[in-house]
Design a protein around this motif. Structure first.
Motif, mmCIF file in Angstrom:
data_model
loop_
_atom_site.group_PDB
_atom_site.id
_atom_site.type_symbol
_atom_site.label_atom_id
_atom_site.label_comp_id
_atom_site.label_asym_id
_atom_site.label_seq_id
_atom_site.Cartn_x
_atom_site.Cartn_y
_atom_site.Cartn_z
ATOM 1 N N ALA A 173 -12.550 -57.012 -11.115
ATOM 2 C CA ALA A 173 -13.436 -58.371 -11.465
ATOM 3 C C ALA A 173 -14.185 -58.464 -9.977
ATOM 4 C CB ALA A 173 -12.908 -59.666 -11.906
ATOM 5 N N LEU A 174 -13.605 -58.579 -8.953
ATOM 6 C CA LEU A 174 -14.286 -58.736 -7.656
ATOM 7 C C LEU A 174 -15.280 -57.464 -7.136
ATOM 8 C CD1 LEU A 174 -11.410 -60.572 -5.772
ATOM 9 C CD2 LEU A 174 -13.257 -61.761 -6.980
ATOM 10 N N SER A 175 -14.574 -56.327 -7.656
ATOM 11 C CA SER A 175 -15.392 -55.247 -7.299
ATOM 12 C C SER A 175 -16.541 -55.256 -7.880
ATOM 13 C CB SER A 175 -14.494 -53.727 -7.595
ATOM 14 O OG SER A 175 -13.284 -53.801 -6.959
ATOM 15 N N VAL B 56 -12.941 -66.280 -7.137
ATOM 16 C CA VAL B 56 -11.693 -66.119 -6.490
ATOM 17 C C VAL B 56 -10.891 -67.540 -6.886
ATOM 18 C CG1 VAL B 56 -10.236 -65.898 -4.759
ATOM 19 C CG2 VAL B 56 -12.186 -64.231 -4.858
ATOM 20 N N GLU B 57 -11.640 -68.445 -6.548
ATOM 21 C CA GLU B 57 -11.022 -69.699 -6.601
ATOM 22 C C GLU B 57 -10.861 -70.332 -8.073
ATOM 23 O OE1 GLU B 57 -13.453 -72.514 -4.256
ATOM 24 O OE2 GLU B 57 -12.243 -71.956 -2.424
ATOM 25 N N ARG B 58 -11.523 -69.601 -9.059
ATOM 26 C CA ARG B 58 -11.387 -69.942 -10.578
ATOM 27 C C ARG B 58 -10.140 -69.379 -10.917
ATOM 28 N NH1 ARG B 58 -16.962 -68.421 -11.303
ATOM 29 N NH2 ARG B 58 -16.043 -66.605 -12.335
ATOM 30 N N VAL B 59 -9.130 -68.786 -10.215
ATOM 31 C CA VAL B 59 -7.907 -68.173 -10.817
ATOM 32 C C VAL B 59 -7.100 -69.195 -10.913
ATOM 33 C CG1 VAL B 59 -6.046 -66.881 -9.953
ATOM 34 C CG2 VAL B 59 -8.120 -65.990 -9.272
ATOM 35 N N ASP B 60 -6.388 -69.113 -12.063
ATOM 36 C CA ASP B 60 -5.357 -70.311 -12.651
ATOM 37 C C ASP B 60 -4.376 -69.571 -13.262
ATOM 38 O OD1 ASP B 60 -6.284 -69.530 -15.230
ATOM 39 O OD2 ASP B 60 -7.673 -70.855 -15.480
ATOM 40 N N ARG B 61 -3.421 -70.296 -13.551
ATOM 41 C CA ARG B 61 -2.135 -69.864 -14.061
ATOM 42 C C ARG B 61 -2.205 -69.059 -15.337
ATOM 43 N NH1 ARG B 61 2.247 -74.586 -13.863
ATOM 44 N NH2 ARG B 61 1.349 -74.249 -11.563
ATOM 45 N N ALA B 62 -2.917 -69.527 -16.179
ATOM 46 C CA ALA B 62 -3.309 -68.957 -17.475
ATOM 47 C C ALA B 62 -3.727 -67.584 -17.190
ATOM 48 C CB ALA B 62 -4.168 -69.768 -18.476
ATOM 49 N N GLU B 63 -4.641 -67.265 -16.446
ATOM 50 C CA GLU B 63 -5.052 -65.975 -16.058
ATOM 51 C C GLU B 63 -4.126 -65.131 -15.481
ATOM 52 O OE1 GLU B 63 -9.073 -63.954 -13.729
ATOM 53 O OE2 GLU B 63 -8.375 -65.794 -13.399
ATOM 54 N N VAL C 275 -2.749 -66.180 -4.202
ATOM 55 C CA VAL C 275 -3.857 -65.485 -4.169
ATOM 56 C C VAL C 275 -4.407 -65.897 -2.746
ATOM 57 C CG1 VAL C 275 -6.156 -64.930 -4.957
ATOM 58 C CG2 VAL C 275 -4.392 -65.120 -6.595
ATOM 59 N N GLU C 276 -5.022 -65.234 -1.872
ATOM 60 C CA GLU C 276 -5.519 -65.740 -0.476
ATOM 61 C C GLU C 276 -6.691 -65.273 -0.201
ATOM 62 O OE1 GLU C 276 -0.854 -65.891 1.458
ATOM 63 O OE2 GLU C 276 -2.428 -64.719 2.230
ATOM 64 N N LEU C 277 -7.718 -65.794 0.050
ATOM 65 C CA LEU C 277 -8.997 -65.536 0.366
ATOM 66 C C LEU C 277 -9.279 -65.875 1.964
ATOM 67 C CD1 LEU C 277 -12.101 -64.746 -0.439
ATOM 68 C CD2 LEU C 277 -12.273 -67.039 -0.963
#
Length: 273
Positions: free
Chosen positions: A157-159, A202-209, A217-219
């Motif tokens: 997704a990030l790529s 990146v910050e939208r990453v949540d437990r359900a995902e 997750v570190e940015l």
């Protein structure tokens, strides 16, 4: 003994002088050395400390390497705020201004192509780690497999939002002092104008995902474009043969890990899910 020239980066000419209070390696102020329409950002450093023997001794001392890399990074960070620098690895030292000019001439076309390609772009780093307790419970189990599957999806997704990306597989994936096991260590080339969108993804990453707990997750960033310059060969073909190929020093300069890097990054965010 005549001071040596320590080179931090190459860039296009700046519109204004570097700040007088901006100091780099050995506490020396940085200055611009212009040649053929390009600028090398340099400091004068003591020959006794930064000649071949001095750099060799420094490379074997992690604390001194960290100090040099931190000072190197401070200059590169300052440049990244006002231009697109092509950062050189820590320890690029030349005997005088003439030698720096020769280096620019030898790699002029490479520098120009890289500047054209990377103008207005920055580098963001993303790590995915399994926290130590969770990792030890699942040495070969489903939890790590799920974490790896999540990391692959996130990287894909990030790529898609970046112009280019690099996966780091050879360097330590978990920062010093942070327990856990690394699952993903990647960097992404992103136009500065789209950085906010990239960070929000990146910050939208949540437990359900993720589907599991214990994943961090570190940015980090925005960084200068260390991983995308294509200038790695310069360390092998230029300079005074004291160009440090010190892996630990370069590692510190390119990452935000450990106490040696504390506070050096403009942004560092961690999300545990």
């Amino acid at each position: 003994m005549t001071p040596l020239r320590y080179v931090y980066a190459v860039c296009r000419p700046l519109c204004a002088p570097l700040q007088a209070q901006l100091t780099g390696v050995a506490g020396a102020p940085a200055r611009q050395l212009e040649h053929h329409g390009l600028v090398a950002v340099v400091s004068l450093v003591p020959a006794g400390e930064f000649g071949e023997e001095g750099l060799g001794a420094r490379s074997r001392d992690p604390e001194r390497s960290a100090v040099m890399s931190r000072a190197h990074q401070n200059i590169v960070d300052a440049l990244t705020g006002v231009t697109t620098p092509l950062p050189l690895p820590p320890g690029m030292v030349f005997p005088d201004d003439s030698a720096v000019r020769v280096m620019i001439e030898e790699h002029e076309e490479d520098f120009r192509r890289a500047l054209e390609r990377l103008e207005g772009r920055v580098e963001w780093g993303v790590r995915v780690c399994l926290e130590a307790a969770r990792a030890s419970e699942t040495e070969s189990g489903r939890t790590r497999e799920k974490a790896e599957e999540f990391a692959c999806r996130l990287h894909e997704a990030l790529s898609g939002q970046a112009e280019d990306s690099r996966l780091h597989t050879s360097r330590k994936m978990v920062p010093s002092g942070m327990p856990g096991r690394g699952v993903l260590d990647a960097v992404y080339l992103v136009p500065r104008s789209r950085s906010e969108e990239f960070v929000e993804r990146v910050e939208r990453v949540d437990r359900a995902e993720v589907g599991i707990q214990g994943v961090r997750v570190e940015l980090t960033g925005p960084w200068a474009v260390y991983s995308f310059t294509g200038l790695e060969g310069i360390t092998e073909t230029t300079g005074s043969a004291v160009n440090a190929k010190n892996e630990e020093s370069a590692e510190i300069a390119k990452t935000a890990e450990g106490a040696a890097r504390s506070g050096a990054r403009p942004h560092e965010r961690r999300t545990a899910v």
